[in-house]
Scaffold this active site. Structure first.
Site, PDB file in Angstrom:
ATOM      1  N   ALA A   9     -30.541 -17.498 -64.050  1.00 55.72           N
ATOM      2  CA  ALA A   9     -31.294 -17.358 -62.788  1.00 55.72           C
ATOM      3  C   ALA A   9     -32.722 -16.872 -63.033  1.00 55.72           C
ATOM      4  O   ALA A   9     -33.437 -16.562 -62.091  1.00 55.72           O
ATOM      5  CB  ALA A   9     -30.561 -16.392 -61.851  1.00 55.72           C
ATOM      6  N   THR A  10     -33.137 -16.824 -64.297  1.00 52.68           N
ATOM      7  CA  THR A  10     -34.464 -16.273 -64.610  1.00 52.68           C
ATOM      8  C   THR A  10     -35.546 -17.345 -64.651  1.00 52.68           C
ATOM      9  O   THR A  10     -36.722 -17.020 -64.847  1.00 52.68           O
ATOM     10  CB  THR A  10     -34.431 -15.563 -65.982  1.00 52.68           C
ATOM     11  N   GLY A  12     -36.499 -21.954 -63.934  1.00 57.93           N
ATOM     12  CA  GLY A  12     -36.094 -23.329 -63.648  1.00 57.93           C
ATOM     13  C   GLY A  12     -35.089 -23.508 -62.523  1.00 57.93           C
ATOM     14  O   GLY A  12     -35.237 -22.950 -61.430  1.00 57.93           O
ATOM     15  N   TYR A 149     -27.317 -31.836 -78.332  1.00 59.70           N
ATOM     16  CA  TYR A 149     -27.564 -31.501 -76.920  1.00 59.70           C
ATOM     17  C   TYR A 149     -26.815 -32.479 -76.010  1.00 59.70           C
ATOM     18  O   TYR A 149     -26.061 -32.068 -75.111  1.00 59.70           O
ATOM     19  CB  TYR A 149     -29.063 -31.518 -76.602  1.00 59.70           C
ATOM     20  N   LEU A 181     -35.304 -36.328 -66.077  1.00 57.40           N
ATOM     21  CA  LEU A 181     -36.596 -35.674 -66.370  1.00 57.40           C
ATOM     22  C   LEU A 181     -36.964 -34.683 -65.261  1.00 57.40           C
ATOM     23  O   LEU A 181     -37.252 -35.077 -64.130  1.00 57.40           O
ATOM     24  CB  LEU A 181     -37.694 -36.743 -66.474  1.00 57.40           C
ATOM     25  N   GLU A 185     -38.922 -24.731 -67.662  1.00 56.91           N
ATOM     26  CA  GLU A 185     -39.289 -24.245 -69.007  1.00 56.91           C
ATOM     27  C   GLU A 185     -38.491 -24.961 -70.104  1.00 56.91           C
ATOM     28  O   GLU A 185     -38.618 -24.650 -71.286  1.00 56.91           O
ATOM     29  CB  GLU A 185     -39.071 -22.727 -69.081  1.00 56.91           C
TER      30      GLU A 185
HETATM   31  P1  NDP Z   1     -35.119 -23.280 -68.160  1.00 60.75           P
HETATM   32  O1  NDP Z   1     -35.458 -23.108 -69.606  1.00 60.75           O
HETATM   33  O2  NDP Z   1     -36.221 -23.182 -67.172  1.00 60.75           O
HETATM   34  O3  NDP Z   1     -33.943 -22.258 -67.760  1.00 60.75           O
HETATM   35  C1  NDP Z   1     -32.846 -22.049 -68.614  1.00 60.75           C
HETATM   36  C2  NDP Z   1     -32.061 -20.832 -68.157  1.00 60.75           C
HETATM   37  O4  NDP Z   1     -30.932 -20.665 -69.020  1.00 60.75           O
HETATM   38  C3  NDP Z   1     -32.882 -19.548 -68.204  1.00 60.75           C
HETATM   39  O5  NDP Z   1     -32.678 -18.832 -67.015  1.00 60.75           O
HETATM   40  C4  NDP Z   1     -32.310 -18.809 -69.391  1.00 60.75           C
HETATM   41  O6  NDP Z   1     -32.308 -17.401 -69.158  1.00 60.75           O
HETATM   42  C5  NDP Z   1     -30.859 -19.306 -69.396  1.00 60.75           C
HETATM   43  N1  NDP Z   1     -30.272 -19.139 -70.719  1.00 60.75           N
HETATM   44  C6  NDP Z   1     -30.546 -19.810 -71.858  1.00 60.75           C
HETATM   45  N2  NDP Z   1     -29.846 -19.304 -72.894  1.00 60.75           N
HETATM   46  C7  NDP Z   1     -29.110 -18.260 -72.393  1.00 60.75           C
HETATM   47  C8  NDP Z   1     -28.211 -17.334 -72.960  1.00 60.75           C
HETATM   48  N3  NDP Z   1     -27.894 -17.323 -74.282  1.00 60.75           N
HETATM   49  N4  NDP Z   1     -27.638 -16.402 -72.151  1.00 60.75           N
HETATM   50  C9  NDP Z   1     -27.933 -16.389 -70.838  1.00 60.75           C
HETATM   51  N5  NDP Z   1     -28.787 -17.234 -70.228  1.00 60.75           N
HETATM   52  C10 NDP Z   1     -29.380 -18.158 -71.007  1.00 60.75           C
HETATM   53  O7  NDP Z   1     -34.421 -24.717 -68.077  1.00 60.75           O
HETATM   54  P2  NDP Z   1     -33.725 -25.500 -66.845  1.00 60.75           P
HETATM   55  O8  NDP Z   1     -33.759 -24.722 -65.603  1.00 60.75           O
HETATM   56  O9  NDP Z   1     -34.294 -26.858 -66.857  1.00 60.75           O
HETATM   57  O10 NDP Z   1     -32.250 -25.611 -67.421  1.00 60.75           O
HETATM   58  C11 NDP Z   1     -31.092 -25.216 -66.693  1.00 60.75           C
HETATM   59  C12 NDP Z   1     -29.958 -26.134 -67.061  1.00 60.75           C
HETATM   60  O11 NDP Z   1     -30.292 -27.469 -66.676  1.00 60.75           O
HETATM   61  C13 NDP Z   1     -29.634 -26.218 -68.550  1.00 60.75           C
HETATM   62  O12 NDP Z   1     -28.238 -26.213 -68.711  1.00 60.75           O
HETATM   63  C14 NDP Z   1     -30.244 -27.550 -68.990  1.00 60.75           C
HETATM   64  O13 NDP Z   1     -29.569 -28.085 -70.096  1.00 60.75           O
HETATM   65  C15 NDP Z   1     -30.023 -28.357 -67.737  1.00 60.75           C
HETATM   66  N6  NDP Z   1     -30.865 -29.543 -67.582  1.00 60.75           N
HETATM   67  C16 NDP Z   1     -32.240 -29.454 -67.579  1.00 60.75           C
HETATM   68  C17 NDP Z   1     -33.007 -30.605 -67.419  1.00 60.75           C
HETATM   69  C18 NDP Z   1     -34.499 -30.580 -67.461  1.00 60.75           C
HETATM   70  O14 NDP Z   1     -35.106 -31.631 -67.744  1.00 60.75           O
HETATM   71  N7  NDP Z   1     -35.153 -29.486 -67.152  1.00 60.75           N
HETATM   72  C19 NDP Z   1     -32.379 -31.910 -67.168  1.00 60.75           C
HETATM   73  C20 NDP Z   1     -30.938 -31.874 -67.214  1.00 60.75           C
HETATM   74  C21 NDP Z   1     -30.222 -30.735 -67.377  1.00 60.75           C
HETATM   75  P3  NDP Z   1     -32.825 -16.298 -70.209  1.00 60.75           P
HETATM   76  O15 NDP Z   1     -33.747 -16.982 -71.173  1.00 60.75           O
HETATM   77  O16 NDP Z   1     -33.479 -15.259 -69.375  1.00 60.75           O
HETATM   78  O17 NDP Z   1     -31.563 -15.814 -70.852  1.00 60.75           O
HETATM   79  C1  8X3 Z   2     -32.420 -32.763 -69.998  1.00 56.11           C
HETATM   80  C2  8X3 Z   2     -32.788 -34.179 -69.779  1.00 56.11           C
HETATM   81  O1  8X3 Z   2     -33.360 -36.358 -70.953  1.00 56.11           O
HETATM   82  O2  8X3 Z   2     -34.399 -34.324 -71.789  1.00 56.11           O
HETATM   83  O3  8X3 Z   2     -31.049 -32.599 -70.021  1.00 56.11           O
HETATM   84  O4  8X3 Z   2     -32.075 -34.755 -72.212  1.00 56.11           O
HETATM   85  S1  8X3 Z   2     -33.161 -34.934 -71.266  1.00 56.11           S
END
Ligand code: NDP
Ligand code: 8X3
Length: 251
Positions: A9-10, A12, A149, A181, A185
């Site tokens: 929740a920190t 994205g 991934y 896409l 972060e």
């Molecule tokens: P962000 O990097 O903006 O956010 C990722 C979040 O995951 C942060 O809040 C981070 O919190 C948390 N996190 C990562 N590692 C840990 C850990 N070890 N323990 C606890 N919390 C953790 O990325 P997104 O919001 O984009 O990603 C969220 C989800 O969406 C992910 O599962 C990602 O794979 C998925 N996703 C993203 C896409 C994209 O293009 N952005 C597309 C498809 C899926 P903190 O660092 O404070 O621990």
């Molecule tokens: C994140 C989307 O296409 O970068 O899950 O893998 S992609």
């Protein structure tokens, strides 16, 4: 008051979902490793009950401790949003960093499974709840450098469907959201902090935003209780799939 537990929740999607559900009158359990960011989300909504837990999702003992120590007011979790996750690296498998692979497996697979396992008994006992997993288009469509991934997100896809089998006799819902896409972060993390390279990924595009995903997460949770949205695959309009690649030896 309904309760949502959000991992990651920190930043994205997780942060956007936190804001969205707080605005809708839910109370929140918010987790992540960056405590100051949890606090600033709580500060944005001074009237919303928010339980903050600094949590590394890779650590089973931290997950078990968090759930065991939930204050009474937050014990009945209506939605578990398994969102925390990351990609690390874009190298081909033969060059990939094994530490990166291990981190992705421990975060995106092990952490998600462990928290689900720990939260589910309460949902089953109450015969209500919704597990919403953050998958990815990478779990369906392969691309170079997607290796672990994408395989991890394929795991999340199948885990979500298998959960539905185990829970078919209950009113618990399970949804896998599969974004393409999206600008968060995510790319900065994947590229080990290289902001310039991360920005370039989105150049000339209109990517999906965290708010767009929060809208979808809210929607899947607000359809009638007898309806389960199994999967939502979402890309920006500017994204599509590529053709098969065929390598030909020189004649
Ligand atoms: P962000 O990097 O903006 O956010 C990722 C979040 O995951 C942060 O809040 C981070 O919190 C948390 N996190 C990562 N590692 C840990 C850990 N070890 N323990 C606890 N919390 C953790 O990325 P997104 O919001 O984009 O990603 C969220 C989800 O969406 C992910 O599962 C990602 O794979 C998925 N996703 C993203 C896409 C994209 O293009 N952005 C597309 C498809 C899926 P903190 O660092 O404070 O621990
Ligand atoms: C994140 C989307 O296409 O970068 O899950 O893998 S992609």
């Amino acid at each position: 008051m309904k309760t949502i537990l959000i991992t990651g929740a920190t930043s994205g999607f997780g942060l956007a979902c936190g804001r969205r559900f707080a605005a809708e009158g839910w109370q929140l359990i918010i987790t992540g490793r960056r405590a100051e960011r949890l606090q600033s989300l709580a500060d944005e909504f001074p009237d919303t009950p928010m339980h903050q837990v600094m949590l590394d999702i890779r650590e089973r003992s931290q997950i078990e401790g968090m759930v065991a120590r939930l204050p009474d007011q937050f014990k009945n979790i209506d939605i578990l949003l398994n969102n925390a996750g990351l990609a690390l690296g874009v190298e081909p498998a033969q060059n990939a960093d094994l530490d990166d692979w291990e981190t992705m497996i421990n975060t995106n697979i092990k952490g998600l499974c462990t928290l689900t396992r720990v939260v589910l008994p309460g949902m089953v006992a109450r015969n209500c709840g919704h597990i919403i997993n953050m998958g990815s288009v990478a779990g369906t469509y392969p691309y170079p450098g997607g290796n672990v991934y994408g395989a991890g997100k394929a795991f999340v896809k199948q885990f979500s469907k298998n959960l539905l089998c185990d829970l078919v006799h209950t009113k618990i819902r399970v949804t896998n959201i599969e974004p393409g896409l999206c600008q968060t972060e995510f790319s900065i993390v994947r590229l080990h902090g290289d902001r310039k390279k991360a920005d370039d990924i989105y150049k000339g595009t209109q990517p999906v935003t965290g708010d767009d995903i929060a809208e979808i997460v809210h929607w899947v949770s607000s359809v009638p209780a007898h309806v389960n949205i199994n999967t939502v695959e979402v890309m920006p309009v500017c994204q599509s799939c590529g053709p098969f690649v065929i390598h030909r030896d020189p004649a």
